[in-house]
Design a protein around this motif. Sequence first.
Motif, PDB file in Angstrom:
ATOM      1  N   ARG A 126       0.818  -1.217   0.000  1.00 51.57           N
ATOM      2  CA  ARG A 126       0.000   0.000   0.000  1.00 51.57           C
ATOM      3  C   ARG A 126       0.849   1.264   0.000  1.00 51.57           C
ATOM      4  O   ARG A 126       0.309   2.358   0.137  1.00 51.57           O
ATOM      5  CB  ARG A 126      -0.897   0.012   1.243  1.00 51.57           C
ATOM      6  CG  ARG A 126      -1.719  -1.251   1.425  1.00 51.57           C
ATOM      7  CD  ARG A 126      -2.876  -1.282   0.476  1.00 51.57           C
ATOM      8  NE  ARG A 126      -3.665  -2.498   0.643  1.00 51.57           N
ATOM      9  CZ  ARG A 126      -4.565  -2.912  -0.236  1.00 51.57           C
ATOM     10  NH1 ARG A 126      -4.805  -2.210  -1.308  1.00 51.57           N
ATOM     11  NH2 ARG A 126      -5.235  -4.025  -0.032  1.00 51.57           N
ATOM     12  N   THR A 163       2.927   4.505  -0.831  1.00 52.70           N
ATOM     13  CA  THR A 163       2.820   5.514  -1.886  1.00 52.70           C
ATOM     14  C   THR A 163       3.960   6.511  -1.751  1.00 52.70           C
ATOM     15  O   THR A 163       4.484   6.722  -0.668  1.00 52.70           O
ATOM     16  CB  THR A 163       1.490   6.289  -1.777  1.00 52.70           C
ATOM     17  OG1 THR A 163       1.388   6.835  -0.456  1.00 52.70           O
ATOM     18  CG2 THR A 163       0.302   5.384  -2.034  1.00 52.70           C
ATOM     19  N   GLY A 177       0.977   5.094  -5.822  1.00 52.53           N
ATOM     20  CA  GLY A 177       1.402   3.774  -5.378  1.00 52.53           C
ATOM     21  C   GLY A 177       2.733   3.403  -5.993  1.00 52.53           C
ATOM     22  O   GLY A 177       2.993   3.719  -7.160  1.00 52.53           O
ATOM     23  N   ASN A 211      -5.590  -5.168  -8.564  1.00 51.50           N
ATOM     24  CA  ASN A 211      -4.380  -5.655  -7.911  1.00 51.50           C
ATOM     25  C   ASN A 211      -4.459  -7.182  -7.767  1.00 51.50           C
ATOM     26  O   ASN A 211      -5.500  -7.798  -8.045  1.00 51.50           O
ATOM     27  CB  ASN A 211      -4.151  -4.949  -6.567  1.00 51.50           C
ATOM     28  CG  ASN A 211      -5.195  -5.308  -5.523  1.00 51.50           C
ATOM     29  OD1 ASN A 211      -5.599  -6.459  -5.412  1.00 51.50           O
ATOM     30  ND2 ASN A 211      -5.635  -4.316  -4.750  1.00 51.50           N
ATOM     31  N   TYR A 219     -11.993  -4.979   3.199  1.00 49.41           N
ATOM     32  CA  TYR A 219     -11.187  -4.067   2.401  1.00 49.41           C
ATOM     33  C   TYR A 219     -12.058  -3.033   1.697  1.00 49.41           C
ATOM     34  O   TYR A 219     -11.703  -1.855   1.597  1.00 49.41           O
ATOM     35  CB  TYR A 219     -10.359  -4.848   1.372  1.00 49.41           C
ATOM     36  CG  TYR A 219      -9.174  -5.532   1.997  1.00 49.41           C
ATOM     37  CD1 TYR A 219      -8.162  -4.783   2.590  1.00 49.41           C
ATOM     38  CD2 TYR A 219      -9.057  -6.917   2.010  1.00 49.41           C
ATOM     39  CE1 TYR A 219      -7.070  -5.402   3.176  1.00 49.41           C
ATOM     40  CE2 TYR A 219      -7.968  -7.541   2.593  1.00 49.41           C
ATOM     41  CZ  TYR A 219      -6.978  -6.781   3.173  1.00 49.41           C
ATOM     42  OH  TYR A 219      -5.905  -7.381   3.753  1.00 49.41           O
ATOM     43  N   ASP A 272     -12.673   1.606   2.265  1.00 49.21           N
ATOM     44  CA  ASP A 272     -12.118   2.394   1.170  1.00 49.21           C
ATOM     45  C   ASP A 272     -13.249   3.077   0.397  1.00 49.21           C
ATOM     46  O   ASP A 272     -13.823   2.501  -0.521  1.00 49.21           O
ATOM     47  CB  ASP A 272     -11.324   1.449   0.249  1.00 49.21           C
ATOM     48  CG  ASP A 272     -10.591   2.211  -0.834  1.00 49.21           C
ATOM     49  OD1 ASP A 272     -10.900   3.406  -1.039  1.00 49.21           O
ATOM     50  OD2 ASP A 272      -9.712   1.612  -1.481  1.00 49.21           O
ATOM     51  N   ALA A 321     -13.016   2.946  -3.406  1.00 49.70           N
ATOM     52  CA  ALA A 321     -13.380   1.672  -4.033  1.00 49.70           C
ATOM     53  C   ALA A 321     -14.898   1.517  -4.070  1.00 49.70           C
ATOM     54  O   ALA A 321     -15.463   1.051  -5.061  1.00 49.70           O
ATOM     55  CB  ALA A 321     -12.748   0.511  -3.270  1.00 49.70           C
ATOM     56  N   TRP A 355      -7.432   8.868  -6.330  1.00 44.17           N
ATOM     57  CA  TRP A 355      -7.613   7.510  -5.806  1.00 44.17           C
ATOM     58  C   TRP A 355      -6.920   6.501  -6.735  1.00 44.17           C
ATOM     59  O   TRP A 355      -6.232   5.581  -6.281  1.00 44.17           O
ATOM     60  CB  TRP A 355      -9.110   7.193  -5.687  1.00 44.17           C
ATOM     61  CG  TRP A 355      -9.374   5.835  -5.117  1.00 44.17           C
ATOM     62  CD1 TRP A 355      -9.478   5.503  -3.806  1.00 44.17           C
ATOM     63  CD2 TRP A 355      -9.560   4.612  -5.859  1.00 44.17           C
ATOM     64  NE1 TRP A 355      -9.707   4.155  -3.674  1.00 44.17           N
ATOM     65  CE2 TRP A 355      -9.758   3.587  -4.912  1.00 44.17           C
ATOM     66  CE3 TRP A 355      -9.566   4.296  -7.220  1.00 44.17           C
ATOM     67  CZ2 TRP A 355      -9.981   2.265  -5.281  1.00 44.17           C
ATOM     68  CZ3 TRP A 355      -9.784   2.978  -7.594  1.00 44.17           C
ATOM     69  CH2 TRP A 355      -9.979   1.974  -6.626  1.00 44.17           C
ATOM     70  N   ARG A 374      -3.219   6.434  -6.304  1.00 44.64           N
ATOM     71  CA  ARG A 374      -2.794   5.801  -5.065  1.00 44.64           C
ATOM     72  C   ARG A 374      -2.889   4.272  -5.148  1.00 44.64           C
ATOM     73  O   ARG A 374      -1.992   3.561  -4.706  1.00 44.64           O
ATOM     74  CB  ARG A 374      -3.704   6.321  -3.938  1.00 44.64           C
ATOM     75  CG  ARG A 374      -3.429   5.775  -2.563  1.00 44.64           C
ATOM     76  CD  ARG A 374      -4.215   6.565  -1.525  1.00 44.64           C
ATOM     77  NE  ARG A 374      -3.650   7.901  -1.343  1.00 44.64           N
ATOM     78  CZ  ARG A 374      -2.700   8.167  -0.457  1.00 44.64           C
ATOM     79  NH1 ARG A 374      -2.219   7.215   0.308  1.00 44.64           N
ATOM     80  NH2 ARG A 374      -2.232   9.390  -0.329  1.00 44.64           N
ATOM     81  N   HIS A 375      -3.970   3.771  -5.755  1.00 42.62           N
ATOM     82  CA  HIS A 375      -4.230   2.325  -5.698  1.00 42.62           C
ATOM     83  C   HIS A 375      -3.948   1.596  -7.011  1.00 42.62           C
ATOM     84  O   HIS A 375      -3.634   0.413  -6.996  1.00 42.62           O
ATOM     85  CB  HIS A 375      -5.692   2.077  -5.299  1.00 42.62           C
ATOM     86  CG  HIS A 375      -6.026   2.576  -3.931  1.00 42.62           C
ATOM     87  ND1 HIS A 375      -5.696   1.888  -2.792  1.00 42.62           N
ATOM     88  CD2 HIS A 375      -6.637   3.719  -3.513  1.00 42.62           C
ATOM     89  CE1 HIS A 375      -6.105   2.561  -1.724  1.00 42.62           C
ATOM     90  NE2 HIS A 375      -6.675   3.684  -2.130  1.00 42.62           N
ATOM     91  N   HIS A 376      -4.131   2.282  -8.135  1.00 43.89           N
ATOM     92  CA  HIS A 376      -3.988   1.613  -9.439  1.00 43.89           C
ATOM     93  C   HIS A 376      -3.241   2.523 -10.404  1.00 43.89           C
ATOM     94  O   HIS A 376      -3.777   2.901 -11.462  1.00 43.89           O
ATOM     95  CB  HIS A 376      -5.378   1.259  -9.999  1.00 43.89           C
ATOM     96  CG  HIS A 376      -6.169   0.368  -9.095  1.00 43.89           C
ATOM     97  ND1 HIS A 376      -6.036  -1.003  -9.086  1.00 43.89           N
ATOM     98  CD2 HIS A 376      -7.073   0.659  -8.128  1.00 43.89           C
ATOM     99  CE1 HIS A 376      -6.833  -1.522  -8.171  1.00 43.89           C
ATOM    100  NE2 HIS A 376      -7.483  -0.533  -7.567  1.00 43.89           N
TER     101      HIS A 376
END
Lengths: 245, 221
Positions: A92, A94, A99, A107, A166, A170, A173, A186, A189-191
């Motif tokens: 996780r 960043t 990320g 992921n 999860y 979030d 998400a 977002w 950060r995640h994708h």
Amino acid sequence: MIRFARAVRGVHHVTALLMLVCLVTAAMLYVPALAEAVGRRHLVRTIHVLAGFGLPVPALLGWASRAFREDVRRLDRFSPDDWRWLRGRDRRATVGGRGIHPVGKFNAGQKLNAAFVAGAILVMLGTGWILAFPHPWPDTFRTGATFVHDWLTLAVFAVILGHLWYALRDPGALSGMFIGRVTPEWAARHHPAWLDETAAAGTRGMAGPDQPDPSSKGNPGRSGELTAPAGNTEEGKDDLSPRRS
Amino acid sequence: MGRRVVLGMVGLGAVGVAVGARVQSGVNRAVGPVGARVSGLIPAAGGFRFYSVVDSVRRVAPADYRLTVGGLVEHPRTFRFADLRALPQTRRTDDFHCVTGWTVPDVAWAGVALPDLLDVVGVRPEARGVRFTSFDGAYTETLTLEQARRRDVIVATSMQGGPVSHEHGGPVRMYVAPMYGYKSIKWLGGIDLVDRVRPGYWETRGYDVDAWIGRSNGYTS
């Protein structure tokens, strides 16, 4: 930016609803205290069986949607980066709101979750079929089907609790799944790899979504591994898929 | 890769169906029969599973219990719990098989063998079958007269050396040893001798009327 098309969200929501009905009725049939409190075995059983046989239907209908097929293809594809992501303790992490792993639209955990749920639905369907229509099957198979159905239920409970854990923590998400849209922040950060490829596709207008723009990668060595060899072999495999339309 | 996970799970599932019976019986033997506390939380660990077809069943204390025996008999009669205990007692320990696939090894039952009870009331010559009703208000079961005369068909007042608990169908239930569990009606309220066998609760929903273990509901040994 758009994360999930309406058809994809529809498949998710209907599948989730049917799964929830299955799990709640399963608890009523299976946990002794609940079974005693609820009773009405024939009714509960009927609901459970109908919801269970309905579970694969939304995904089959969703196959008509290109967006859904595209997401399934992405979920099916594992890259070396996915293994690194799974092994890493810095999943996780960043740097500057981005990320550090080149995570695409999904992921590796999401890919494993999707594969587990798909496999579980098929296995539950098969063993549930034996339990619902036991006549053609010998006793050992019925006991075996009960065995598999029971223990896999516990695993499904655990995995779905994890999935909810999860997701509910979030808001980004949740927005992606319920509204269909996420913010670029977002996504970064995640994708991050998905953000880059989406932006690149936007500027080029027609680039294939599975060809991330190497120039946008922070780490050239990694992105080289990701794009060239993995992409080629997976493409070849996909062409053999009988389900491909 | 995802596809491999899916196929792997399907393969494991098939293996599980094939060998699960043996693994589960190992688990059952390890956990033991009814007493296992873990089976109260996780039925997969073995033991009985609670099945009821109605929303709730009233609890009946042995002192308030009545079993009505009537129909085509010479002397219709109501038995109290103590009356049943005063008749000759029959004991039997055997595995309990549910048609849905679970099995509990070595369950000890005691009570009145049904033929002994039938002798007390006297069966009229035109009787062909026995109909059981549950005081849950919905469940019924039947046996042919010939099946009902077997000595391993027991009006059970005891299970595992103690009383039959409410959850297990107490204070009095049937135990039909040679047949699947759905023939062993719980919360037994009435026994009637009838002129023909009519399907019971699950039998009108697809199960075999003659529920021989290993020789019914699709299984031929």
